[in-house]
Write a protein that holds these residues in place. Structure first.
Motif, PDB file in Angstrom:
ATOM      1  N   TRP A 284       7.683  -2.857  -6.291  1.00  0.00           N
ATOM      2  CA  TRP A 284       6.472  -3.055  -7.368  1.00  0.00           C
ATOM      3  C   TRP A 284       7.031  -3.890  -8.502  1.00  0.00           C
ATOM      4  O   TRP A 284       6.346  -5.050  -8.947  1.00  0.00           O
ATOM      5  CB  TRP A 284       5.926  -1.925  -7.505  1.00  0.00           C
ATOM      6  CG  TRP A 284       4.851  -1.261  -7.041  1.00  0.00           C
ATOM      7  CD1 TRP A 284       4.975  -1.168  -5.361  1.00  0.00           C
ATOM      8  CD2 TRP A 284       3.551  -1.033  -7.036  1.00  0.00           C
ATOM      9  NE1 TRP A 284       3.687  -0.494  -4.902  1.00  0.00           N
ATOM     10  CE2 TRP A 284       3.027  -0.492  -5.898  1.00  0.00           C
ATOM     11  CE3 TRP A 284       2.762  -1.245  -8.045  1.00  0.00           C
ATOM     12  CZ2 TRP A 284       1.503  -0.276  -5.955  1.00  0.00           C
ATOM     13  CZ3 TRP A 284       1.411  -0.782  -8.255  1.00  0.00           C
ATOM     14  CH2 TRP A 284       0.721  -0.247  -7.086  1.00  0.00           C
TER      15      TRP A 284
ATOM     16  N   THR B 218       4.200  -9.044  -2.828  1.00  0.00           N
ATOM     17  CA  THR B 218       3.252  -8.024  -2.661  1.00  0.00           C
ATOM     18  C   THR B 218       2.849  -7.499  -1.140  1.00  0.00           C
ATOM     19  O   THR B 218       2.403  -6.470  -0.868  1.00  0.00           O
ATOM     20  CB  THR B 218       1.880  -8.706  -3.278  1.00  0.00           C
ATOM     21  OG1 THR B 218       1.447  -9.797  -2.701  1.00  0.00           O
ATOM     22  CG2 THR B 218       1.928  -9.080  -4.833  1.00  0.00           C
ATOM     23  N   ALA B 219       3.029  -8.567  -0.347  1.00  0.00           N
ATOM     24  CA  ALA B 219       2.628  -7.853   1.060  1.00  0.00           C
ATOM     25  C   ALA B 219       3.960  -7.263   1.553  1.00  0.00           C
ATOM     26  O   ALA B 219       3.609  -6.343   2.246  1.00  0.00           O
ATOM     27  CB  ALA B 219       2.300  -9.420   1.937  1.00  0.00           C
TER      28      ALA B 219
ATOM     29  N   ALA C  45       3.750  -3.532   1.062  1.00  0.00           N
ATOM     30  CA  ALA C  45       2.696  -2.663   1.942  1.00  0.00           C
ATOM     31  C   ALA C  45       3.225  -2.037   3.093  1.00  0.00           C
ATOM     32  O   ALA C  45       3.019  -0.859   3.379  1.00  0.00           O
ATOM     33  CB  ALA C  45       1.757  -3.620   2.617  1.00  0.00           C
TER      34      ALA C  45
ATOM     35  N   GLY D 290       1.081  -6.290   6.470  1.00  0.00           N
ATOM     36  CA  GLY D 290       1.954  -6.900   5.530  1.00  0.00           C
ATOM     37  C   GLY D 290       2.897  -7.919   5.944  1.00  0.00           C
ATOM     38  O   GLY D 290       3.122  -9.085   5.545  1.00  0.00           O
TER      39      GLY D 290
ATOM     40  N   ALA E 229      -1.914  -6.423   0.988  1.00  0.00           N
ATOM     41  CA  ALA E 229      -1.256  -5.355  -0.348  1.00  0.00           C
ATOM     42  C   ALA E 229      -2.408  -4.539  -0.634  1.00  0.00           C
ATOM     43  O   ALA E 229      -2.128  -3.115  -0.735  1.00  0.00           O
ATOM     44  CB  ALA E 229      -0.867  -6.483  -1.386  1.00  0.00           C
TER      45      ALA E 229
END
Lengths: 529, 99
Positions: A321, A358-359, A362, A367, A445
């Protein structure tokens, strides 16, 4: 006696079983690279380029056909199996890998077109890399009109390594693939014909930092080997599920391997090499790195974090993150201050890496498929953009300073229009492939529970849109500089590269469904274990 | 010495190499520090192979050596080219590309 020792050897050593059919795309690319080395040795200089072009482009087309034929083999995915592990557990052949390899081969084909461009009598590569810049030797080489044709086999070796990297099912194979893809790229960076000092500096920075990051990757592999007693991704995953004794080794291994992989992607805080290398390298090589290398590095990252660390999502997700947030924001904000078009595209590439991350966090099939789609469409757009950069020239070579691009839309509206279209795609404006890609990754995401990441991603996109639009305004609404650059008529190869990039950006922007469906089909069963 | 001590030694060598990369100015010395890091990795692999009683780690050490040799070939070629152009191997002098 010999037969006896032979029998003993046969009793103790079982010959490895190699599935040549499923490995054939890799073997064809590496075979073409070796054939290219032989061309360098045996074909007269003036005919080498033609031979290389046939071998390189032919090899890539054949590899693409073989990837499709492997993907269409019904037995590979029989009974809902995600794929096969071949070559004694060294290489995984599954949906995501085949999709990534197909993407890399297509992007490499377009990049080779750019690398081969020499319609204006000059190849983008140095006459003799060994000659000191400004020396008599260099002038002599330039006057004789020679250029390094070794770039074709080097490119093919790099592409072969890029195809092996996301397929590697153990960390040792992954390390060897990492070096096979990196070493030729270090050399290619230093081979520019113009501005050779900058090019050599880029090569040195890339080499030193790349070797530094490989050492981190390798130490991480050693830690994971110490933890699980094996370097196979599935064995590490199995050990992580049962063995809770020496967690220090496991976490150190995840962190160090992660650093090695994130360096190749150019994620913040491991991005410092990217602007320098992208600016200094010959633009055709930059196009290769910005498309194929990024796709391959994300493939490797996805496989390691989904297969080996798949059950440890809660442990690595917070760090990922942070990296994704930093990458999106730093890439978008620092890009605003750039005055060189290649550097600006490099920071844009860093920001786009953050959007894909960001994907990745997931850690779901959605994602994975969103990442695959994003990488494919972003790669095609970025090659098109760098192809346009090669066309804007002044007497010293390419005119990369943004001030020289002022008023370009008034003198060559077509070229400026195409470049503006690529920039709008990077910004994610609807009806371009960039919008479809961003929508896919942010949707994945958000579905994966990373809504704050999506919000930061949208904000970063807005910041990024500012500097893309600024370039468009500069091109169309300011007066041309009197000593402005000339726009050369694109040769067949560069023209084809721009056309492919623009067509893909438009088609996947208007009708992304077929490629999205293909990506989600490929990602449906995740990676083979 | 038990194998765990060798792992500790490998970590120390790796850190010395990494710090050297960060603080030294001569590209050649930086490169030698990277080689030191790779050798620390080899030591760790062999020590872990002994700990686990498997031979994989020793085989991996050979792979690392071969790849490091290939890296030396490419790296020295690049460093030679830049030294001949600039008459200097200092990484502080190579400052055309920044920000």
């Amino acid at each position: 006696m010999t037969s006896l020792s032979g029998a003993l050897a046969a009793a103790t050593i079982t010959p490895p079983h190699i599935e040549y059919g499923q490995l054939s795309p890799l073997l064809v690319v590496f075979g073409a690279a070796v054939a290219g080395v032989l061309v360098e040795a045996f074909v007269p200089r003036e005919r080498r380029r033609a031979f290389h072009l046939v071998i390189a482009l032919g090899g890539l087309v054949a590899a693409f056909a073989l990837i499709i034929s492997v993907a269409a083999t019904p037995s590979l995915f029989a009974h809902g199996s995600p794929g096969h592990v071949v070559a004694m557990g060294a290489v995984g052949v599954d949906g995501p890998t085949l999709f990534i390899q197909g993407t890399i081969v297509v992007l490499a084909f377009v990049s080779v077109l750019l690398i081969a461009e020499s319609s204006h009598g000059v190849s983008p590569f140095a006459a003799q890399a060994a000659a000191v810049p400004g020396s008599a030797e260099e002038r002599e080489g330039l006057l004789r009109g020679i250029s390094h044709t070794e770039v074709y086999p080097l490119t093919l070796f790099a592409v072969g390594g890029m195809m092996l990297f996301p397929a590697a099912n153990d960390l040792l194979t992954m390390f060897v693939a990492l070096e096979v893809l990196s070493l030729p790229l270090y050399l290619l960076c230093g081979l520019a014909r113009r501005r050779r000092l900058i090019s050599q500096e880029a090569a040195m920075k890339y080499f030193l930092l790349g070797a530094f990051s490989s050492a981190f990757f390798l130490f991480g592999v050693a830690m994971l080997y110490g933890y699980s007693g094996s370097v196979s991704l599935s064995a590490i995953a199995a050990a992580a599920a049962t063995n809770v004794s020496s967690a220090t080794l496991l976490y150190a291994g995840i962190a160090l391997v992660g650093i090695g992989l994130l360096f190749k992607i150019g994620a913040v805080p491991f991005q410092s090499w990217k602007p320098d290398v992208y600016q200094g390298a010959p633009t055709a090589v930059t196009a290769l790195m910005a498309s194929c290398t990024v796709v391959s590095a994300f493939g490797g990252l996805l496989r390691v974090f989904y297969v080996a660390f798949g059950q440890l999502t809660w442990d690595w997700r917070p760090a990922m993150w942070g990296v994704a947030i930093l990458t999106m924001l730093a890439g978008a904000i620092i890009a605003i201050t750039q005055t060189d078009v290649k550097r600006m595209l490099a920071y844009s590439s860093i920001a786009h890496g953050g959007f894909v991350l960001t994907a990745v966090v997931a850690a779901t099939a959605a994602g994975l498929s969103a990442s695959l789609f994003y990488l494919a469409v972003y790669g095609l757009t970025t090659i098109g953009a760098f192809a346009v950069v090669t066309l804007v020239r002044d007497p010293a070579g390419e005119a990369n300073h943004l001030s020289k691009w002022a008023g370009l839309g008034k003198r060559s509206p077509w070229l400026a229009g195409v470049f503006a279209f690529f920039l709008l795609a990077f910004a994610g404006i609807p009806l371009t492939s960039g919008f479809a890609g961003k929508f896919a990754v942010f949707q994945a995401a958000a579905a994966g529970g990373a809504l704050p990441l999506v919000i930061i991603g949208v904000l970063a996109s807005a910041v990024a849109a500012f500097f893309y639009v600024r370039v468009i305004v500069l091109m169309f609404f300011s007066d041309p500089a009197p000593d402005g650059p000339t726009v050369v008529t694109p040769g067949l190869f560069t023209g084809a590269a721009v056309a492919v990039g623009a067509a893909a950006t438009l088609v996947f922007g208007i009708a992304p469904e077929p490629l999205l469906a293909l990506a989600s089909h490929a990602a449906a069963h995740l990676f083979v274990r | 010495m038990i194998p765990g001590d060798y792992v500790a030694l490998a970590v120390i060598l790796f850190v010395i190499g990494a710090v050297g990369v960060l603080i030294r100015r001569n590209a050649m010395v930086i490169f030698m520090c990277i080689e030191l890091m790779l050798n620390a990795v080899n030591l760790a692999f062999v020590a872990f192979a002994r700990l686990h009683g498997t031979i994989d780690g020793q085989v991996i050490a050979f792979f690392v050596m071969v790849v490091a040799a290939a890296e030396v070939v490419v790296g020295l070629a690049i460093l030679m080219a830049i030294f001949r152009s600039r008459r200097s191997a200092s990484v502080d002098d190579a400052n055309l590309l920044k920000y």
